[in-house]
Design a protein around this motif. Structure first.
Motif, PDB file in Angstrom:
ATOM      1  N   LYS A  13       0.841  -1.206   0.000  1.00 25.04           N
ATOM      2  CA  LYS A  13       0.000   0.000   0.000  1.00 25.04           C
ATOM      3  C   LYS A  13       0.874   1.254   0.000  1.00 25.04           C
ATOM      4  O   LYS A  13       0.620   2.216  -0.724  1.00 25.04           O
ATOM      5  N   TYR A  14       1.864   1.219   0.837  1.00 24.72           N
ATOM      6  CA  TYR A  14       2.796   2.343   1.009  1.00 24.72           C
ATOM      7  C   TYR A  14       3.485   2.695  -0.309  1.00 24.72           C
ATOM      8  O   TYR A  14       3.555   3.863  -0.700  1.00 24.72           O
ATOM      9  N   LYS A  15       3.952   1.686  -1.007  1.00 27.21           N
ATOM     10  CA  LYS A  15       4.705   1.930  -2.237  1.00 27.21           C
ATOM     11  C   LYS A  15       3.810   2.275  -3.426  1.00 27.21           C
ATOM     12  O   LYS A  15       4.232   2.984  -4.344  1.00 27.21           O
ATOM     13  N   LEU A  16       2.573   1.791  -3.404  1.00 26.44           N
ATOM     14  CA  LEU A  16       1.665   2.049  -4.527  1.00 26.44           C
ATOM     15  C   LEU A  16       0.971   3.407  -4.434  1.00 26.44           C
ATOM     16  O   LEU A  16       0.501   3.927  -5.443  1.00 26.44           O
ATOM     17  N   ASP A  17       0.911   3.966  -3.241  1.00 28.20           N
ATOM     18  CA  ASP A  17       0.226   5.247  -3.055  1.00 28.20           C
ATOM     19  C   ASP A  17       1.113   6.377  -3.588  1.00 28.20           C
ATOM     20  O   ASP A  17       2.177   6.656  -3.025  1.00 28.20           O
ATOM     21  N   PRO A  18       0.714   7.046  -4.663  1.00 27.41           N
ATOM     22  CA  PRO A  18       1.560   8.111  -5.225  1.00 27.41           C
ATOM     23  C   PRO A  18       1.749   9.292  -4.277  1.00 27.41           C
ATOM     24  O   PRO A  18       2.693  10.071  -4.435  1.00 27.41           O
ATOM     25  N   ALA A  19       0.858   9.412  -3.288  1.00 33.10           N
ATOM     26  CA  ALA A  19       0.956  10.530  -2.340  1.00 33.10           C
ATOM     27  C   ALA A  19       1.765  10.172  -1.097  1.00 33.10           C
ATOM     28  O   ALA A  19       1.986  11.022  -0.238  1.00 33.10           O
ATOM     29  N   SER A  20       2.200   8.918  -0.993  1.00 26.70           N
ATOM     30  CA  SER A  20       2.957   8.523   0.195  1.00 26.70           C
ATOM     31  C   SER A  20       4.358   9.119   0.153  1.00 26.70           C
ATOM     32  O   SER A  20       4.887   9.437  -0.917  1.00 26.70           O
ATOM     33  N   VAL A  21       4.976   9.233   1.312  1.00 27.34           N
ATOM     34  CA  VAL A  21       6.318   9.820   1.361  1.00 27.34           C
ATOM     35  C   VAL A  21       7.347   8.924   0.669  1.00 27.34           C
ATOM     36  O   VAL A  21       8.424   9.395   0.305  1.00 27.34           O
ATOM     37  N   TYR A  22       7.002   7.660   0.475  1.00 26.74           N
ATOM     38  CA  TYR A  22       7.906   6.789  -0.286  1.00 26.74           C
ATOM     39  C   TYR A  22       8.088   7.350  -1.696  1.00 26.74           C
ATOM     40  O   TYR A  22       9.209   7.385  -2.226  1.00 26.74           O
ATOM     41  N   ASN A  23       6.990   7.797  -2.283  1.00 33.14           N
ATOM     42  CA  ASN A  23       7.037   8.308  -3.654  1.00 33.14           C
ATOM     43  C   ASN A  23       7.342   9.803  -3.736  1.00 33.14           C
ATOM     44  O   ASN A  23       8.014  10.248  -4.667  1.00 33.14           O
ATOM     45  N   THR A  24       6.855  10.569  -2.775  1.00 33.93           N
ATOM     46  CA  THR A  24       7.061  12.021  -2.848  1.00 33.93           C
ATOM     47  C   THR A  24       8.401  12.455  -2.270  1.00 33.93           C
ATOM     48  O   THR A  24       8.910  13.517  -2.619  1.00 33.93           O
TER      49      THR A  24
END
Length: 240
Positions: A13-24
């Protein structure tokens, strides 16, 4: 109970969410990489200022202020990271500004950590600093240390602690180096167990805990009040 399936689901979930800090922040920001260099230079300046007695009696305008400004610019993960370092004269915390002995001890701690080359040295320095019992100087410092040793020391703040407690059904507290070191052991093991999904850089798993602690990722079985549900809906709408 085996938590691995739950952890796998949360990481996905964390990696797929474009708004998560993982992606941003973690993989989507060149500024993050630049910050490591700037913060390292800044810490070196703090060490030098303390050694040469140029470090003043207040946080504002100091080389430490520069370091924390660079850290707080790193997206919401580090929002508020500077607050524990603001000089509060009525409470005399953190007591590293007017107390020269504490100031020098803090500078020596930073220098020893700056030049440390392995985990044992860093843990030893943390234990030594904790033993000095400098009022108000707790594991908020770990957010500085992370930028010096991102594969050894995870950052630390309220949201990360809350996320840790939600995920691991624990009750770790803020303000304690001993609690930080216990948390770190579990974080390191979890990161190693999920190395193919996360990163050697502990910013990835710290970001995951941050998202859980900020209630951007809800864990099954987590009790949420009606008031929190309203806040979470607003938070969701703001992010997406």
């Amino acid at each position: 109970m085996d938590q691995q399936p739950l952890i796998n689901e949360i990481i996905e979930k964390y990696k797929l969410d474009p708004a998560s800090v993982y992606n941003t922040w973690f993989i989507g920001s060149d500024e993050r990489l630049k910050a490591f260099r700037a913060i390292r230079r800044g810490v070196s300046q703090v060490i030098d200022d303390i050694k040469t007695e140029k470090f003043g009696n207040d946080f504002k305008g100091s080389s430490l202020d520069f370091v924390l400004t660079a850290i707080t610019e790193q997206k919401q993960v580090f929002e508020g990271a500077a607050h524990p370092f603001y000089w509060k004269p009525k409470m005399r915390i953190p007591d590293i500004y007017e107390n020269q002995t504490n100031k020098k001890a803090f500078g020596q701690f930073l220098e020893n950590c700056y030049y440390a080359s392995n985990e044992d040295q860093l843990i030893r320095e943390i234990i030594k600093l904790d033993g000095l019992k400098i009022k108000g100087l707790g594991p908020a410092v770990a957010s500085i240390l992370y930028f010096l040793h991102p594969t050894i020391l995870p950052p630390f703040n309220t949201a990360i602690v809350n996320g840790f407690n939600y995920l691991f059904r624990d009750k770790k507290k803020l303000g304690s180096w001993q609690e930080y070191l216990k948390m770190r052991e579990i974080i390191m093991k979890t990161n190693a167990d999920n190395k193919d999904q996360l990163s050697k850089d502990l910013g990835a798993i710290a970001g995951l805990l941050f998202e859980i602690g900020s209630r951007n990722i809800i864990i099954e079985g987590q009790i949420i009040s009606d008031e929190d549900k309203v806040k979470l809906l607003k938070q969701y709408n703001k992010r997406h």
